[in-house]
Scaffold this active site. Sequence first.
Site, mmCIF file in Angstrom:
data_model
loop_
_atom_site.group_PDB
_atom_site.id
_atom_site.type_symbol
_atom_site.label_atom_id
_atom_site.label_comp_id
_atom_site.label_asym_id
_atom_site.label_seq_id
_atom_site.Cartn_x
_atom_site.Cartn_y
_atom_site.Cartn_z
ATOM 1 N N CYS A 1 -67.045 -36.332 -70.963
ATOM 2 C CA CYS A 1 -65.636 -36.475 -70.573
ATOM 3 C C CYS A 1 -65.465 -36.666 -69.075
ATOM 4 O O CYS A 1 -64.378 -36.985 -68.608
ATOM 5 C CB CYS A 1 -64.867 -35.244 -71.025
ATOM 6 S SG CYS A 1 -65.565 -33.723 -70.379
HETATM 7 C C1 LIG Z 1 -68.800 -33.212 -73.941
HETATM 8 S S1 LIG Z 1 -70.446 -32.818 -74.257
HETATM 9 C C2 LIG Z 1 -70.443 -32.727 -76.013
HETATM 10 C C3 LIG Z 1 -70.261 -31.365 -76.557
HETATM 11 C C4 LIG Z 1 -70.376 -31.266 -78.058
HETATM 12 N N1 LIG Z 1 -69.530 -32.224 -78.729
HETATM 13 C C5 LIG Z 1 -70.019 -29.863 -78.546
HETATM 14 O O1 LIG Z 1 -69.057 -29.730 -79.285
HETATM 15 O O2 LIG Z 1 -70.706 -28.903 -78.174
HETATM 16 C C6 LIG Z 1 -71.261 -34.336 -73.982
HETATM 17 C C7 LIG Z 1 -72.763 -34.251 -74.145
HETATM 18 O O3 LIG Z 1 -73.325 -35.564 -74.094
HETATM 19 C C8 LIG Z 1 -74.623 -35.445 -73.550
HETATM 20 N N2 LIG Z 1 -75.060 -36.796 -73.169
HETATM 21 C C9 LIG Z 1 -74.605 -37.559 -72.146
HETATM 22 N N3 LIG Z 1 -75.227 -38.750 -72.146
HETATM 23 C C10 LIG Z 1 -76.088 -38.749 -73.202
HETATM 24 C C11 LIG Z 1 -77.006 -39.710 -73.722
HETATM 25 N N4 LIG Z 1 -77.161 -40.898 -73.158
HETATM 26 N N5 LIG Z 1 -77.702 -39.378 -74.831
HETATM 27 C C12 LIG Z 1 -77.560 -38.167 -75.398
HETATM 28 N N6 LIG Z 1 -76.725 -37.212 -74.948
HETATM 29 C C13 LIG Z 1 -75.985 -37.505 -73.860
HETATM 30 C C14 LIG Z 1 -74.420 -34.476 -72.410
HETATM 31 O O4 LIG Z 1 -75.642 -33.902 -72.032
HETATM 32 C C15 LIG Z 1 -73.451 -33.467 -73.035
HETATM 33 O O5 LIG Z 1 -74.121 -32.384 -73.612
#
Ligand SMILES: C[S@@+](CC[C@H](N)C(=O)[O-])C[C@H]1O[C@@H](n2cnc3c(N)ncnc32)[C@H](O)[C@@H]1O
Length: 393
Positions: free
Chosen positions: A153
């Site tokens: 986000c």
């Molecule tokens: C907003 S958090 C999501 C939280 C999750 N939906 C929850 O309810 O706990 C976004 C996540 O995306 C991960 N992320 C960002 N870029 C990514 C990528 N290219 N591949 C995998 N994960 C990624 C970040 O590390 C982060 O943990």
Amino acid sequence: MTIVTETVPSRIKSTDPLHEPRELTAEQREVFRVRAREARLAKIAAASGVGETPLHEVNVPTFDPDELMPQLPSNGITTLSLFSGGGGLDLGFDRAGFVHRGSWEWMSDAAATIRVARPEWDVYGGTELGDVRNVDWRAFRNQIDVVHGGPPCQPFSNAGKQRGAQDPRDMWPEFVRAVRAVRPRAFVAENVAALASATFSDYVEEHILAPLRGAYEIQRVLLQAYEFGVPQVRRRVFFIGFRTKTMAKKWRAPSAKFRRIDDSESNLPAVTGVRKALGLPDIGYDGISPTIRSGLSGPRHTTSILSSVSAQRKFEALNVWPNGVAASREAASAYVTKNGHFRLSVADVALLQGFPETWPFQGATYMQLGQIGNSVVPPVAYAVASSVAEAFK
Ligand SMILES: C[S@@+](CC[C@H](N)C(=O)[O-])C[C@H]1O[C@@H](n2cnc3c(N)ncnc32)[C@H](O)[C@@H]1O
């Protein structure tokens, strides 16, 4: 005359592959170093019994988020989870009876949390296996019912620079790519409420709605955490897409089950206040927590959950100290705050985010707090998941 101020890099290694550390001069970094050292020494002293006499007993919470999301029997509907973080969305779907088929999360500690919580699940973690950009989703084509995820986000958050598509952390195109390749019967995507604001309407149209519109009927809903029983102000937007018009028409947005403590007009039961939820003594006032922020999104890794000055005031009214969150309840009680307010532990913050005590966050304290602050509040995820399951009937 221009003054050139040189910044020096932090010695602490970032755990988020796209973390943008704060640019600080040597002097500024030294100020933080001294403060961190003092805090560390005070914490060590407290742990060895040298500190001040604890102000409070180890608290025994009264709030159990599992009661807000009773485990439903399997509904046979399969899911893939992208950007899974510490598993808030995954937990909500799981308790609503969905069948987990895979989670992708590139932060190893966050992936480890899900793996420890659900050893039988397929969890892909780390910068190679866990990076959604490396996945050929066609292997799952027409084999999965629901793809869900919360793309980062930070590109849209009010707390950030709101660079949208210009931010290298913008992963919406990756979520869209996965949905187009897998062709699930439905998808659920979550983000900060700012993404539903006028500022990002062009972004949403161009990068989310337009590329999926031909294949999906997409609806949007803003949900508030305290309306689902979790003592926190946290508004988030959910995009819900269905492949068929029939399912889209059948879908009903989850409705509020609880009211704010100070809302006397609603007939709903009042949400439990922070103090009562955490089992703290009555001080004649109780209320809900301001939005808990994730330190992982900021330029400095921190054990503070504070998002703003107004949040600070709300915590003050609750007699709760939102900085220097301790690793455990025992450590929190021993490490006395300067203003005499209650020191939070990771387990307390997890509860205020709607995670049951048993959810095993992994990694250093700041990392666990980061996973919590990044997550979808599980009872809200549960409500969304249950609403989607209804549309499948
Ligand atoms: C907003 S958090 C999501 C939280 C999750 N939906 C929850 O309810 O706990 C976004 C996540 O995306 C991960 N992320 C960002 N870029 C990514 C990528 N290219 N591949 C995998 N994960 C990624 C970040 O590390 C982060 O943990």
